[in-house]
Design a protein around this motif. Structure first.
Motif, PDB file in Angstrom:
ATOM      1  N   HIS A 110       0.837  -1.193   0.000  1.00  0.00           N
ATOM      2  CA  HIS A 110       0.000   0.000   0.000  1.00  0.00           C
ATOM      3  C   HIS A 110       0.878   1.252   0.000  1.00  0.00           C
ATOM      4  O   HIS A 110       1.883   1.313   0.715  1.00  0.00           O
ATOM      5  N   GLY A 111       0.501   2.238  -0.786  1.00  0.00           N
ATOM      6  CA  GLY A 111       1.238   3.491  -0.797  1.00  0.00           C
ATOM      7  C   GLY A 111       0.562   4.509  -1.692  1.00  0.00           C
ATOM      8  O   GLY A 111      -0.464   4.216  -2.321  1.00  0.00           O
ATOM      9  N   ARG A 112       1.124   5.708  -1.749  1.00  0.00           N
ATOM     10  CA  ARG A 112       0.547   6.789  -2.550  1.00  0.00           C
ATOM     11  C   ARG A 112       1.324   6.926  -3.857  1.00  0.00           C
ATOM     12  O   ARG A 112       2.549   7.041  -3.859  1.00  0.00           O
ATOM     13  N   LEU A 113       0.603   6.905  -4.970  1.00  0.00           N
ATOM     14  CA  LEU A 113       1.229   6.914  -6.303  1.00  0.00           C
ATOM     15  C   LEU A 113       1.551   8.328  -6.759  1.00  0.00           C
ATOM     16  O   LEU A 113       0.764   9.250  -6.570  1.00  0.00           O
ATOM     17  N   SER A 114       2.709   8.476  -7.362  1.00  0.00           N
ATOM     18  CA  SER A 114       3.060   9.730  -8.027  1.00  0.00           C
ATOM     19  C   SER A 114       3.558   9.420  -9.436  1.00  0.00           C
ATOM     20  O   SER A 114       4.146   8.367  -9.689  1.00  0.00           O
ATOM     21  N   ALA A 115       3.291  10.337 -10.352  1.00  0.00           N
ATOM     22  CA  ALA A 115       3.731  10.193 -11.744  1.00  0.00           C
ATOM     23  C   ALA A 115       5.087  10.863 -11.924  1.00  0.00           C
ATOM     24  O   ALA A 115       5.385  11.881 -11.288  1.00  0.00           O
ATOM     25  N   VAL A 116       5.917  10.297 -12.797  1.00  0.00           N
ATOM     26  CA  VAL A 116       7.259  10.827 -13.061  1.00  0.00           C
ATOM     27  C   VAL A 116       7.424  10.985 -14.574  1.00  0.00           C
ATOM     28  O   VAL A 116       7.271  10.021 -15.323  1.00  0.00           O
ATOM     29  N   GLU A 117       7.763  12.199 -15.006  1.00  0.00           N
ATOM     30  CA  GLU A 117       7.944  12.451 -16.435  1.00  0.00           C
ATOM     31  C   GLU A 117       9.371  12.852 -16.785  1.00  0.00           C
ATOM     32  O   GLU A 117       9.670  13.135 -17.943  1.00  0.00           O
ATOM     33  N   ASP A 118      10.264  12.867 -15.807  1.00  0.00           N
ATOM     34  CA  ASP A 118      11.652  13.248 -16.049  1.00  0.00           C
ATOM     35  C   ASP A 118      12.326  12.263 -17.016  1.00  0.00           C
ATOM     36  O   ASP A 118      12.312  11.051 -16.794  1.00  0.00           O
ATOM     37  N   ALA A 119      12.936  12.781 -18.078  1.00  0.00           N
ATOM     38  CA  ALA A 119      13.510  11.931 -19.125  1.00  0.00           C
ATOM     39  C   ALA A 119      14.658  11.072 -18.607  1.00  0.00           C
ATOM     40  O   ALA A 119      14.775   9.895 -18.974  1.00  0.00           O
ATOM     41  N   GLY A 120      15.511  11.645 -17.756  1.00  0.00           N
ATOM     42  CA  GLY A 120      16.617  10.874 -17.211  1.00  0.00           C
ATOM     43  C   GLY A 120      16.143   9.749 -16.316  1.00  0.00           C
ATOM     44  O   GLY A 120      16.693   8.640 -16.342  1.00  0.00           O
ATOM     45  N   TRP A 121      15.131  10.023 -15.509  1.00  0.00           N
ATOM     46  CA  TRP A 121      14.542   8.997 -14.641  1.00  0.00           C
ATOM     47  C   TRP A 121      13.981   7.850 -15.479  1.00  0.00           C
ATOM     48  O   TRP A 121      14.197   6.676 -15.176  1.00  0.00           O
ATOM     49  N   LEU A 122      13.246   8.200 -16.536  1.00  0.00           N
ATOM     50  CA  LEU A 122      12.659   7.184 -17.404  1.00  0.00           C
ATOM     51  C   LEU A 122      13.731   6.364 -18.112  1.00  0.00           C
ATOM     52  O   LEU A 122      13.601   5.141 -18.257  1.00  0.00           O
ATOM     53  N   GLN A 123      14.791   7.009 -18.553  1.00  0.00           N
ATOM     54  CA  GLN A 123      15.884   6.292 -19.206  1.00  0.00           C
ATOM     55  C   GLN A 123      16.483   5.258 -18.257  1.00  0.00           C
ATOM     56  O   GLN A 123      16.698   4.097 -18.627  1.00  0.00           O
ATOM     57  N   SER A 124      16.737   5.672 -17.030  1.00  0.00           N
ATOM     58  CA  SER A 124      17.289   4.759 -16.039  1.00  0.00           C
ATOM     59  C   SER A 124      16.337   3.614 -15.763  1.00  0.00           C
ATOM     60  O   SER A 124      16.752   2.437 -15.660  1.00  0.00           O
ATOM     61  N   LEU A 125      15.057   3.913 -15.663  1.00  0.00           N
ATOM     62  CA  LEU A 125      14.071   2.875 -15.369  1.00  0.00           C
ATOM     63  C   LEU A 125      13.990   1.842 -16.482  1.00  0.00           C
ATOM     64  O   LEU A 125      14.026   0.635 -16.227  1.00  0.00           O
ATOM     65  N   VAL A 126      13.871   2.300 -17.747  1.00  0.00           N
ATOM     66  CA  VAL A 126      13.711   1.329 -18.826  1.00  0.00           C
ATOM     67  C   VAL A 126      14.980   0.486 -18.986  1.00  0.00           C
ATOM     68  O   VAL A 126      14.908  -0.704 -19.337  1.00  0.00           O
ATOM     69  N   GLU A 127      16.130   1.062 -18.704  1.00  0.00           N
ATOM     70  CA  GLU A 127      17.366   0.280 -18.754  1.00  0.00           C
ATOM     71  C   GLU A 127      17.383  -0.769 -17.642  1.00  0.00           C
ATOM     72  O   GLU A 127      17.781  -1.922 -17.871  1.00  0.00           O
ATOM     73  N   ARG A 128      16.955  -0.385 -16.438  1.00  0.00           N
ATOM     74  CA  ARG A 128      16.926  -1.338 -15.332  1.00  0.00           C
ATOM     75  C   ARG A 128      15.927  -2.453 -15.582  1.00  0.00           C
ATOM     76  O   ARG A 128      16.214  -3.631 -15.327  1.00  0.00           O
ATOM     77  N   LEU A 129      14.730  -2.101 -16.068  1.00  0.00           N
ATOM     78  CA  LEU A 129      13.730  -3.117 -16.372  1.00  0.00           C
ATOM     79  C   LEU A 129      14.260  -4.089 -17.430  1.00  0.00           C
ATOM     80  O   LEU A 129      14.156  -5.314 -17.282  1.00  0.00           O
ATOM     81  N   THR A 130      14.826  -3.535 -18.484  1.00  0.00           N
ATOM     82  CA  THR A 130      15.359  -4.373 -19.556  1.00  0.00           C
ATOM     83  C   THR A 130      16.474  -5.282 -19.055  1.00  0.00           C
ATOM     84  O   THR A 130      16.471  -6.500 -19.311  1.00  0.00           O
ATOM     85  N   ASN A 131      17.422  -4.711 -18.326  1.00  0.00           N
ATOM     86  CA  ASN A 131      18.549  -5.508 -17.828  1.00  0.00           C
ATOM     87  C   ASN A 131      18.083  -6.593 -16.858  1.00  0.00           C
ATOM     88  O   ASN A 131      18.627  -7.708 -16.835  1.00  0.00           O
ATOM     89  N   THR A 132      17.059  -6.283 -16.061  1.00  0.00           N
ATOM     90  CA  THR A 132      16.521  -7.267 -15.112  1.00  0.00           C
ATOM     91  C   THR A 132      15.937  -8.466 -15.833  1.00  0.00           C
ATOM     92  O   THR A 132      16.231  -9.619 -15.494  1.00  0.00           O
ATOM     93  N   PHE A 133      15.123  -8.222 -16.840  1.00  0.00           N
ATOM     94  CA  PHE A 133      14.415  -9.317 -17.492  1.00  0.00           C
ATOM     95  C   PHE A 133      15.181  -9.960 -18.640  1.00  0.00           C
ATOM     96  O   PHE A 133      14.818 -11.054 -19.096  1.00  0.00           O
ATOM     97  N   GLU A 134      16.245  -9.328 -19.084  1.00  0.00           N
ATOM     98  CA  GLU A 134      17.083  -9.919 -20.140  1.00  0.00           C
ATOM     99  C   GLU A 134      18.307 -10.644 -19.572  1.00  0.00           C
ATOM    100  O   GLU A 134      18.999 -11.358 -20.296  1.00  0.00           O
ATOM    101  N   SER A 135      18.583 -10.480 -18.291  1.00  0.00           N
ATOM    102  CA  SER A 135      19.861 -10.924 -17.718  1.00  0.00           C
ATOM    103  C   SER A 135      20.122 -12.419 -17.863  1.00  0.00           C
ATOM    104  O   SER A 135      21.276 -12.834 -17.965  1.00  0.00           O
ATOM    105  N   ALA A 136      19.081 -13.236 -17.878  1.00  0.00           N
ATOM    106  CA  ALA A 136      19.272 -14.679 -17.942  1.00  0.00           C
ATOM    107  C   ALA A 136      19.448 -15.193 -19.374  1.00  0.00           C
ATOM    108  O   ALA A 136      19.736 -16.376 -19.575  1.00  0.00           O
ATOM    109  N   ARG A 137      19.311 -14.338 -20.356  1.00  0.00           N
ATOM    110  CA  ARG A 137      19.393 -14.770 -21.758  1.00  0.00           C
ATOM    111  C   ARG A 137      20.845 -14.868 -22.215  1.00  0.00           C
ATOM    112  O   ARG A 137      21.707 -14.129 -21.754  1.00  0.00           O
ATOM    113  N   ALA A 138      21.073 -15.794 -23.132  1.00  0.00           N
ATOM    114  CA  ALA A 138      22.429 -15.981 -23.652  1.00  0.00           C
ATOM    115  C   ALA A 138      22.915 -14.732 -24.382  1.00  0.00           C
ATOM    116  O   ALA A 138      24.102 -14.392 -24.327  1.00  0.00           O
TER     117      ALA A 138
END
Length: 214
Positions: A110-138
Motif C-alpha cells: 500500500h502506498g501513494r502513487l506519483s507520476a514521473v515524467e523526467d527523461a533521465g529517470w525514465l531512461q534509467s528505469l527502462v534500462e533497469r527493467l530491460t537488464n533485469t528481465f534480459e539478464s538470464a538470456r544468452a
C-alpha cells in the motif's frame, strides 16, 4: 485481506523475493466510476518509503497515471498458487475429516502513487527493467541496441510511476495449519502433478527457509 496468524508472513526479505520472482503486479485504485486495476511489471527498490518504493511505467495514453496520481493505491504481487486435494493428506485415512483448499503466496503493498515524467529517470528505469528481465538470456537485448532517436520517441509515449510503500500485508498460505505428514503429502501430490506451477508451489512449501531468497 483475511490474514490468520499462521499465514502471516512478516519477513520483508520474503516479500521482496516474491515480488522479484513474480514482478507482474496488479495496481488498484479508486476512480469516480468505481475500482480500477492495471497490470504491469514493477521493481521494488529498498529506498523511499517505510518499506521501499515500487517503480514502473505505463503508456502516456493510459489515463491511470493521471487518475491514480496522489491516491492511496494497492499493489498485489501473486506468487505460486494451486489447488490442494484432500486425497493428499495421510490424515484422510485416519479421520476422513478433510476438505479441499487452495495454497498460495501473495503480497499486498500500500502506498501513494506519483507520476514521473523526467527523461533521465525514465531512461534509467527502462534500462533497469530491460537488464533485469534480459539478464538470464544468452544474448541479452540492451536499450542501446535500438537507435537513440527511436528510444527517445518510445520514452515520450510513457510515464513513470513511483509508489513509496507505507504498509505491507503478506499471506503465505502453505499448509502451516496441517501436521508434518499432511504437508509432506501435499508436497508429494503437487510434485506428481507434473506442471511447472504445481512444482513451484511444492518447492515453496518444501523449502520454507528459502522463502527469503531471490
Amino acid at each position: 485481506m483475511y490474514l490468520p496468524k499462521h499465514f502471516d508472513q512478516q519477513d520483508s526479505a520474503a516479500w521482496h523475493a516474491l515480488a522479484k520472482a513474480h514482478p507482474f503486479a496488479s495496481l488498484m485504485w479508486q476512480a469516480e466510476d468505481g475500482l480500477q486495476a492495471e497490470h504491469l511489471p514493477l521493481l521494488w527498490d529498498a529506498d523511499g518509503g517505510a518499506h521501499g518504493t515500487l517503480r514502473g511505467h505505463v503508456a502516456r495514453a493510459n489515463p491511470a497515471w493521471q487518475h491514480a496520481a496522489g491516491q492511496q493505491v494497492l499493489v498485489v504481487f501473486q506468487g505460486p498458487q494451486g489447488y490442494i486435494s484432500p486425497s493428499w493428506y495421510p490424515s484422510k485415512s485416519a479421520t476422513a475429516k478433510v476438505v479441499p483448499t487452495w495454497n498460495y503466496a501473495v503480497v499486498h503493498a500500500h502506498g501513494r502513487l506519483s507520476a514521473v515524467e523526467d527523461a533521465g529517470w525514465l531512461q534509467s528505469l527502462v534500462e533497469r527493467l530491460t537488464n533485469t528481465f534480459e539478464s538470464a538470456r544468452a544474448h541479452p537485448w540492451r536499450v542501446s541496441d535500438a537507435p537513440a532517436d527511436y528510444i527517445e520517441a518510445m520514452k515520450s509515449a510513457i510515464v513513470g510511476i513511483e509508489i513509496p510503500v507505507q504498509r505491507v500485508q503478506a499471506k503465505f498460505k502453505l499448509s502451516q495449519n496441517r501436521n508434518a505428514a499432511d504437508v509432506a503429502g501435499v508436497v508429494a501430490g503437487l510434485t506428481g502433478e507434473g506442471s511447472d506451477a504445481a512444482a513451484s508451489l511444492a518447492q515453496r512449501m518444501a523449502n520454507p527457509g528459502a522463502q527469503a531468497e531471490a
